[in-house]
Design a protein around this motif. Structure first.
Motif: not given
Length: 127
Positions: A20-29
Motif C-alpha cells: 500500500c505504501n509503494v502504491i501510494f508513493w508511486c501514485t503521488l510521484l
C-alpha cells in the motif's frame, strides 16, 4: 484446517502495508511528475520552501528529534527527507537555511546506504 501463528499474520499485515505504501508513493510521484509539466517553477519553489519551513519548525519542537528525524537512528522519515533536500536544490530552495534539516541530511549522508542511493551516485546519472 491449518492455524496461522501470530508471526504469520504480522508478516502478511507488514507486506500488505508495504505494498500500500509503494502504491501510494508511486501514485503521488506520478501525480507530481504530471504537475511539474503544468505548474510554473516559481510555484514549486514557494511550495517547497513552505514545506521545508514547516518541517524545520516541527523538528524544532518535536522532543523525539535527535541526530535524525526521530531519534538517533535513521527511519523512513529520514529516507524521505534526503531526496526532498536533493529536489529542493533543483527547485532553487537551499536547505542550508534550515539548520535542523541540513544537520539531519548530513547525518544521513554520512551513511553508505544514503550516499549509495543518491541520484549523483547512480551509474546512469547524466554528466
Amino acid at each position: 484446517m491449518q492455524q496461522h501463528s501470530g508471526s504469520t499474520i504480522k508478516g502478511v499485515v507488514t507486506i500488505t502495508l508495504m505494498v500500500c505504501n509503494v502504491i501510494f508513493w508511486c501514485t503521488l510521484l506520478f501525480a507530481v511528475a504530471l504537475l511539474k509539466a503544468v505548474i510554473p517553477i516559481g510555484a514549486w519553489r514557494r511550495w517547497t520552501s513552505r514545506g521545508m519551513t514547516a518541517l524545520e519548525a516541527r523538528l524544532a519542537t518535536e522532543p523525539a528529534t535527535g541526530s535524525y528525524c526521530q531519534g538517533d537512528t535513521p527511519t523512513l522519515a529520514d529516507a524521505c527527507l534526503v531526496p526532498q533536500c536533493y529536489a529542493s536544490r533543483r527547485f532553487g530552495v537551499d536547505p542550508e537555511q534550515f539548520p535542523r534539516i541540513r544537520a539531519i541530511e548530513r547525518a544521513c549522508l554520512a551513511l553508505d546506504a544514503f550516499r549509495d542511493a543518491s541520484p549523483d551516485s547512480q551509474p546512469d546519472r547524466d554528466s
